[in-house]
Design a protein around this motif. Structure first.
Motif, PDB file in Angstrom:
ATOM      1  N   ARG A 148       0.827  -1.212   0.000  1.00 55.13           N
ATOM      2  CA  ARG A 148       0.000   0.000   0.000  1.00 55.13           C
ATOM      3  C   ARG A 148       0.862   1.263   0.000  1.00 55.13           C
ATOM      4  N   LEU A 149       1.918   1.248   0.798  1.00 60.34           N
ATOM      5  CA  LEU A 149       2.722   2.460   0.984  1.00 60.34           C
ATOM      6  C   LEU A 149       3.916   2.539   0.046  1.00 60.34           C
ATOM      7  N   GLY A 150       4.230   1.455  -0.652  1.00 66.64           N
ATOM      8  CA  GLY A 150       5.425   1.467  -1.482  1.00 66.64           C
ATOM      9  C   GLY A 150       6.698   1.408  -0.663  1.00 66.64           C
ATOM     10  N   VAL A 151       6.653   0.639   0.414  1.00 66.73           N
ATOM     11  CA  VAL A 151       7.795   0.498   1.310  1.00 66.73           C
ATOM     12  C   VAL A 151       8.155  -0.976   1.390  1.00 66.73           C
ATOM     13  N   ALA A 152       9.444  -1.286   1.368  1.00 66.33           N
ATOM     14  CA  ALA A 152       9.861  -2.673   1.511  1.00 66.33           C
ATOM     15  C   ALA A 152       9.482  -3.192   2.894  1.00 66.33           C
ATOM     16  N   PRO A 153       9.026  -4.442   3.011  1.00 60.20           N
ATOM     17  CA  PRO A 153       8.757  -5.005   4.338  1.00 60.20           C
ATOM     18  C   PRO A 153       9.953  -4.891   5.275  1.00 60.20           C
ATOM     19  N   THR A 154      11.161  -5.033   4.730  1.00 58.71           N
ATOM     20  CA  THR A 154      12.350  -4.888   5.576  1.00 58.71           C
ATOM     21  C   THR A 154      12.464  -3.471   6.128  1.00 58.71           C
ATOM     22  N   THR A 155      12.011  -2.473   5.353  1.00 60.65           N
ATOM     23  CA  THR A 155      12.033  -1.090   5.841  1.00 60.65           C
ATOM     24  C   THR A 155      11.072  -0.920   7.010  1.00 60.65           C
ATOM     25  N   LEU A 156       9.883  -1.501   6.913  1.00 62.56           N
ATOM     26  CA  LEU A 156       8.925  -1.417   8.021  1.00 62.56           C
ATOM     27  C   LEU A 156       9.491  -2.058   9.278  1.00 62.56           C
ATOM     28  N   ARG A 157      10.134  -3.200   9.115  1.00 70.19           N
ATOM     29  CA  ARG A 157      10.716  -3.858  10.288  1.00 70.19           C
ATOM     30  C   ARG A 157      11.864  -3.035  10.877  1.00 70.19           C
ATOM     31  N   TRP A 190      12.113   0.292  10.709  1.00 74.91           N
ATOM     32  CA  TRP A 190      11.508   1.432  11.409  1.00 74.91           C
ATOM     33  C   TRP A 190      10.985   0.992  12.783  1.00 74.91           C
ATOM     34  N   GLU A 191      10.396  -0.198  12.859  1.00 78.17           N
ATOM     35  CA  GLU A 191       9.892  -0.679  14.140  1.00 78.17           C
ATOM     36  C   GLU A 191      11.041  -0.876  15.125  1.00 78.17           C
ATOM     37  N   HIS A 192      12.129  -1.468  14.631  1.00 81.12           N
ATOM     38  CA  HIS A 192      13.263  -1.758  15.514  1.00 81.12           C
ATOM     39  C   HIS A 192      13.972  -0.479  15.966  1.00 81.12           C
ATOM     40  N   ARG A 193      14.163   0.458  15.027  1.00 83.13           N
ATOM     41  CA  ARG A 193      14.955   1.643  15.337  1.00 83.13           C
ATOM     42  C   ARG A 193      14.141   2.751  15.999  1.00 83.13           C
ATOM     43  N   TYR A 194      12.887   2.927  15.550  1.00 81.86           N
ATOM     44  CA  TYR A 194      12.142   4.110  15.959  1.00 81.86           C
ATOM     45  C   TYR A 194      10.839   3.786  16.681  1.00 81.86           C
ATOM     46  N   ALA A 195      10.582   2.511  16.947  1.00 84.27           N
ATOM     47  CA  ALA A 195       9.381   2.081  17.678  1.00 84.27           C
ATOM     48  C   ALA A 195       8.095   2.423  16.948  1.00 84.27           C
ATOM     49  N   ILE A 196       8.155   2.525  15.616  1.00 85.51           N
ATOM     50  CA  ILE A 196       6.924   2.668  14.837  1.00 85.51           C
ATOM     51  C   ILE A 196       6.514   1.270  14.401  1.00 85.51           C
ATOM     52  N   GLY A 197       5.768   0.607  15.256  1.00 87.95           N
ATOM     53  CA  GLY A 197       5.380  -0.759  14.987  1.00 87.95           C
ATOM     54  C   GLY A 197       3.893  -0.966  15.177  1.00 87.95           C
ATOM     55  N   PRO A 198       3.420  -2.166  14.876  1.00 89.15           N
ATOM     56  CA  PRO A 198       1.990  -2.454  15.020  1.00 89.15           C
ATOM     57  C   PRO A 198       1.586  -2.549  16.474  1.00 89.15           C
ATOM     58  N   ALA A 199       0.349  -2.188  16.722  1.00 86.69           N
ATOM     59  CA  ALA A 199      -0.144  -2.223  18.098  1.00 86.69           C
ATOM     60  C   ALA A 199      -0.382  -3.648  18.576  1.00 86.69           C
ATOM     61  N   THR A 200      -0.667  -4.563  17.650  1.00 84.07           N
ATOM     62  CA  THR A 200      -1.004  -5.934  18.056  1.00 84.07           C
ATOM     63  C   THR A 200      -0.249  -6.920  17.187  1.00 84.07           C
ATOM     64  N   ARG A 201      -0.158  -8.131  17.694  1.00 86.04           N
ATOM     65  CA  ARG A 201       0.385  -9.248  16.935  1.00 86.04           C
ATOM     66  C   ARG A 201      -0.601 -10.402  17.034  1.00 86.04           C
ATOM     67  N   PRO A 232      14.944  10.229   8.957  1.00 86.71           N
ATOM     68  CA  PRO A 232      14.009   9.231   9.495  1.00 86.71           C
ATOM     69  C   PRO A 232      13.769   9.346  10.993  1.00 86.71           C
ATOM     70  N   ALA A 233      14.826   9.587  11.773  1.00 89.13           N
ATOM     71  CA  ALA A 233      14.636   9.677  13.235  1.00 89.13           C
ATOM     72  C   ALA A 233      13.717  10.830  13.601  1.00 89.13           C
ATOM     73  N   GLU A 234      13.920  11.992  12.953  1.00 87.17           N
ATOM     74  CA  GLU A 234      13.070  13.143  13.228  1.00 87.17           C
ATOM     75  C   GLU A 234      11.641  12.897  12.740  1.00 87.17           C
ATOM     76  N   ALA A 235      11.525  12.261  11.551  1.00 89.17           N
ATOM     77  CA  ALA A 235      10.198  11.955  11.016  1.00 89.17           C
ATOM     78  C   ALA A 235       9.449  11.001  11.943  1.00 89.17           C
ATOM     79  N   ALA A 236      10.168  10.041  12.523  1.00 86.09           N
ATOM     80  CA  ALA A 236       9.527   9.091  13.431  1.00 86.09           C
ATOM     81  C   ALA A 236       9.012   9.797  14.683  1.00 86.09           C
ATOM     82  N   ARG A 237       9.802  10.708  15.240  1.00 84.70           N
ATOM     83  CA  ARG A 237       9.347  11.431  16.436  1.00 84.70           C
ATOM     84  C   ARG A 237       8.077  12.226  16.131  1.00 84.70           C
ATOM     85  N   ALA A 238       8.040  12.851  14.946  1.00 86.70           N
ATOM     86  CA  ALA A 238       6.856  13.624  14.576  1.00 86.70           C
ATOM     87  C   ALA A 238       5.650  12.716  14.353  1.00 86.70           C
TER      88      ALA A 238
END
Length: 328
Positions: free
Chosen positions: A27-36, A38-49, A78-84
């Motif tokens: 949907r977003l045009g982002v590699a799954p590895t990029t999402l993972r 972002w979750e690992h580095r910036y805590a932008i992850g899914p609310a549930t598993r 990316p770090a600043e974008a994640a905080r925002a």
């Protein structure tokens, strides 16, 4: 051609459904590895598993990711974008729980978005990856398009429309987005070269493919070269702006059965190299041969036909013409 439904919605069902990482990535045009990452580095992850391990992204999670994509596409680190993106909304500490599932995500950059028009969903994801300069995501999306649609269809329906949109944006924005076009062109070229060739019959004289002098647009010719390779046909690709003298030297050394000259624009579709090649022969005295000379590309559309040459009018049909000349 109508745009395909959003694959994320098609995979997961109705509004408000939690989506898998793969569906969100498409949907977003982002590699799954990029999402993972972002979750690992910036805590932008899914609310549930689901079942304790499978990620499921809620509409609130996806909204944060969309904000992350929007900011990084505008050059925010990316770090600043994640905080925002993680910052609570005014009047509450999270997005509303009844937020509807996002529709097809808007192109990054808001009013600076690329004008894609009515295209396949893959074009939108590829454009989002390109404007973020996200080479890993672009590579995954390109390879997926090649696997699903095949070489020629992927070029005609995904790669070329996205490139045209980038070119239009560049042309209307001064010097902006040049880096996007360069990165996307390189990623497409790399994806095309990763297409595996097939070993064909022995003893077939190859086809020589080159751009005319001054022509820098090589991608359609690269697609044709790869298509011939998939059919087991020997080809020699010489790339952009090959000088006429060098082209003649290559013909004498290789002894091709077919020569294809590509011109993307009318300004490069000059007759001089064509006339030079049209009278060439190669081989030993008494057993000389003359290659078939084919002109390809939109640059030749208004050029009067040069005697002794043929025209290729499409990649798929052009590959068929070359095959018949090589094997016929």
């Amino acid at each position: 051609m109508t745009a395909d439904p959003d694959p994320a919605v098609a995979e997961e069902g109705g509004a408000g459904a939690a989506l898998s990482t793969g569906a969100v990535a498409r949907r977003l045009g982002v590699a799954p590895t990029t999402l993972r990452s972002w979750e690992h580095r910036y805590a932008i992850g899914p609310a549930t598993r689901q079942d304790g391990k499978h990620r499921r992204w809620t509409p609130q999670d996806i909204a944060r990711l969309e904000e992350m994509c929007r900011l990084t596409s505008q050059g925010v680190p990316p770090a600043e974008a994640a905080r925002a993106a993680l910052r609570p909304l005014p009047g509450g500490d999270s997005r509303p729980s009844d937020l509807p599932a996002p529709r097809a995500a808007p192109s990054p950059g808001g009013r600076n978005a690329f004008p894609l028009g009515d295209v396949r969903q893959e074009c939108r994801g590829l454009a989002r990856a390109a404007v973020r300069l996200d080479a890993p995501a672009a590579e995954e999306l390109l390879d997926a398009a090649l696997a699903e649609h095949g070489l020629v269809a992927a070029w005609e329906e995904v790669f070329a429309p996205t490139l045209r949109a980038v070119g239009r944006k560049w042309a209307s924005s001064g010097e902006r987005y040049v880096e996007v076009e360069h990165l996307l062109s390189w990623q497409i070229s790399s994806a095309i070269r990763r297409v595996r060739t097939v070993r064909g019959p022995a003893g077939v004289a190859p086809v020589l493919l080159a751009c005319v002098p001054g022509e820098q647009h090589t991608l359609p010719l690269e697609v044709l070269t790869a298509t011939l390779g998939r059919r087991g046909l020997p080809a020699r690709m010489f790339g952009a702006a090959l000088p006429a003298e060098a082209l003649c030297a290559a013909v004498r050394r290789i002894g091709p059965s077919v020569v294809v000259l590509w011109a993307q624009t009318r300004s490069t579709a000059v007759r001089a190299p064509v006339q030079l090649l049209s009278g060439m022969e190669w081989g030993l005295r008494g057993a000389r041969a003359r290659p078939a000379l084919l002109l390809a590309g939109p640059g030749w559309t208004t050029t009067p036909q040069v005697p002794g040459t043929g025209r290729l009018h499409g990649l798929r049909s052009g590959a068929g013409v070359v095959e018949s000349l090589l094997l016929g």
